[in-house]
Design a protein around this motif. Sequence first.
Motif, PDB file in Angstrom:
ATOM      1  N   GLU A  15       0.844  -1.193   0.000  1.00 19.47           N
ATOM      2  CA  GLU A  15       0.000   0.000   0.000  1.00 19.47           C
ATOM      3  C   GLU A  15       0.876   1.237   0.000  1.00 19.47           C
ATOM      4  O   GLU A  15       1.806   1.342   0.805  1.00 19.47           O
ATOM      5  CB  GLU A  15      -0.928   0.005   1.202  1.00 19.47           C
ATOM      6  CG  GLU A  15      -1.906   1.169   1.196  1.00 19.47           C
ATOM      7  CD  GLU A  15      -2.890   1.109   2.355  1.00 19.47           C
ATOM      8  OE1 GLU A  15      -2.647   0.324   3.301  1.00 19.47           O
ATOM      9  OE2 GLU A  15      -3.882   1.843   2.308  1.00 19.47           O
ATOM     10  N   GLY A  16       0.606   2.163  -0.929  1.00 19.97           N
ATOM     11  CA  GLY A  16       1.382   3.396  -1.024  1.00 19.97           C
ATOM     12  C   GLY A  16       2.593   3.314  -1.938  1.00 19.97           C
ATOM     13  O   GLY A  16       3.218   4.336  -2.234  1.00 19.97           O
ATOM     14  N   ARG A  61      -6.337   7.535  -8.349  1.00 23.55           N
ATOM     15  CA  ARG A  61      -4.919   7.210  -8.237  1.00 23.55           C
ATOM     16  C   ARG A  61      -4.317   6.692  -9.544  1.00 23.55           C
ATOM     17  O   ARG A  61      -3.142   6.316  -9.592  1.00 23.55           O
ATOM     18  CB  ARG A  61      -4.720   6.165  -7.130  1.00 23.55           C
ATOM     19  CG  ARG A  61      -5.085   6.681  -5.743  1.00 23.55           C
ATOM     20  CD  ARG A  61      -5.027   5.579  -4.690  1.00 23.55           C
ATOM     21  NE  ARG A  61      -6.051   4.556  -4.907  1.00 23.55           N
ATOM     22  CZ  ARG A  61      -7.323   4.707  -4.580  1.00 23.55           C
ATOM     23  NH1 ARG A  61      -7.743   5.826  -4.019  1.00 23.55           N
ATOM     24  NH2 ARG A  61      -8.189   3.733  -4.801  1.00 23.55           N
ATOM     25  N   LYS A  79      -4.024   1.541  -3.083  1.00 31.01           N
ATOM     26  CA  LYS A  79      -4.705   0.988  -1.921  1.00 31.01           C
ATOM     27  C   LYS A  79      -5.142  -0.450  -2.236  1.00 31.01           C
ATOM     28  O   LYS A  79      -5.237  -0.811  -3.416  1.00 31.01           O
ATOM     29  CB  LYS A  79      -5.919   1.836  -1.568  1.00 31.01           C
ATOM     30  CG  LYS A  79      -5.574   3.271  -1.181  1.00 31.01           C
ATOM     31  CD  LYS A  79      -6.827   4.044  -0.794  1.00 31.01           C
ATOM     32  CE  LYS A  79      -6.467   5.458  -0.341  1.00 31.01           C
ATOM     33  NZ  LYS A  79      -7.667   6.224   0.096  1.00 31.01           N
ATOM     34  N   GLU A  81      -7.930  -1.731  -2.442  1.00 28.48           N
ATOM     35  CA  GLU A  81      -9.083  -1.786  -3.345  1.00 28.48           C
ATOM     36  C   GLU A  81      -8.708  -1.581  -4.816  1.00 28.48           C
ATOM     37  O   GLU A  81      -9.549  -1.758  -5.704  1.00 28.48           O
ATOM     38  CB  GLU A  81     -10.153  -0.764  -2.942  1.00 28.48           C
ATOM     39  CG  GLU A  81      -9.657   0.649  -2.774  1.00 28.48           C
ATOM     40  CD  GLU A  81      -9.387   0.995  -1.323  1.00 28.48           C
ATOM     41  OE1 GLU A  81      -8.802   0.166  -0.600  1.00 28.48           O
ATOM     42  OE2 GLU A  81      -9.754   2.129  -0.911  1.00 28.48           O
ATOM     43  N   LEU A 112      -1.593  -4.581   2.418  1.00 25.43           N
ATOM     44  CA  LEU A 112      -1.445  -3.627   3.521  1.00 25.43           C
ATOM     45  C   LEU A 112      -0.029  -3.684   4.096  1.00 25.43           C
ATOM     46  O   LEU A 112       0.623  -4.729   4.046  1.00 25.43           O
ATOM     47  CB  LEU A 112      -2.446  -3.959   4.638  1.00 25.43           C
ATOM     48  CG  LEU A 112      -3.917  -3.720   4.292  1.00 25.43           C
ATOM     49  CD1 LEU A 112      -4.800  -4.323   5.371  1.00 25.43           C
ATOM     50  CD2 LEU A 112      -4.160  -2.218   4.183  1.00 25.43           C
TER      51      LEU A 112
END
Lengths: 112, 115
Positions: A15-16, A61, A79, A81, A112
Motif C-alpha cells: 500500500e502506497g 490514483r 490501496k 481496493e 497492507l
Amino acid sequence: EDQVTQSPEALRLQEGESSSLNCSYTVSGLRGLFWYRQDPGKGPEFLFTLYSAGEEKEKERLKATLTKKESFLHITAPKPEDSATYLCAVPPRTGGGNKLTFGTGTQLKVEL
Amino acid sequence: EAGVAQSPRYKIIEKRQSVAFWCNPISGHATLYWYQQILGQGPKLLIQFQNNGVVDDSQLPKDRFSAERLKGVDSTLKIQPAKLEDSAVYLCASSSGSFHIDTQYFGPGTRLTVL
C-alpha cells in the motif's frame, strides 16, 4: 494481425508503493487505446480511452499515458481496493467494425 | 442507468450438450458484442452486431456457435454441441454505435464449465 502485449503479468505492491503497468501494441495508425479494470468474477470495467500520442488521462490514483508504441498505467499510492486485473485493448486500424484486441492483462495485488 | 445484463451467471454442462446465453444491452445501444474469455487471457471477440445485422463474425466457430439479435435489442449466443475447450467466461458488451471509436461496456459474464 494486431497484437497487444502487457507487462508485467503480475505485480504485487505494498500500500502506497507507486508503480506502472505497460501495454505495447503493434497496430499501425492507432485509432485509440482502451484501459479496463476487471475484478474476479466480473466483466471488464471501462477506465480510459486515449486517442493520440502525448495524451494523458487521470482518475483518482490512476493516470494513463500514450506514446506511439505503448501506453502506461501509472498507479500512485495504491490501496488494497486497487487490486484487480488491468486490461488494455486496441481497435483495428481500418474496417473490422469496432472489434477490440485485448492484451492478457496485468494482475495487480496491493497489500497492507 | 442500467448496465448490460446477462444470464445465466453460471452454467455447467456435459460435453456434446447444448447451451444458450442471453444478453440485454444498455438501453439505446445499437452495437452488441459477444466475447469469449478463457482463464488467464484477455477477451476475444466472437461476433459483433450493429442493430440486428452482423458486422464481424470472423472468429465465431460457426460449426457449433450461433448468435442472433432479433429486433436489434437483446441477443442470444448458442453452443451446440459443446466441447471441453469451450469452458470460458462469455462476455456481452454494448456500445452506442454513434461514434467512430465507441466505448464498449461489459456485462458480468456467464461462466461456462464443460465437463
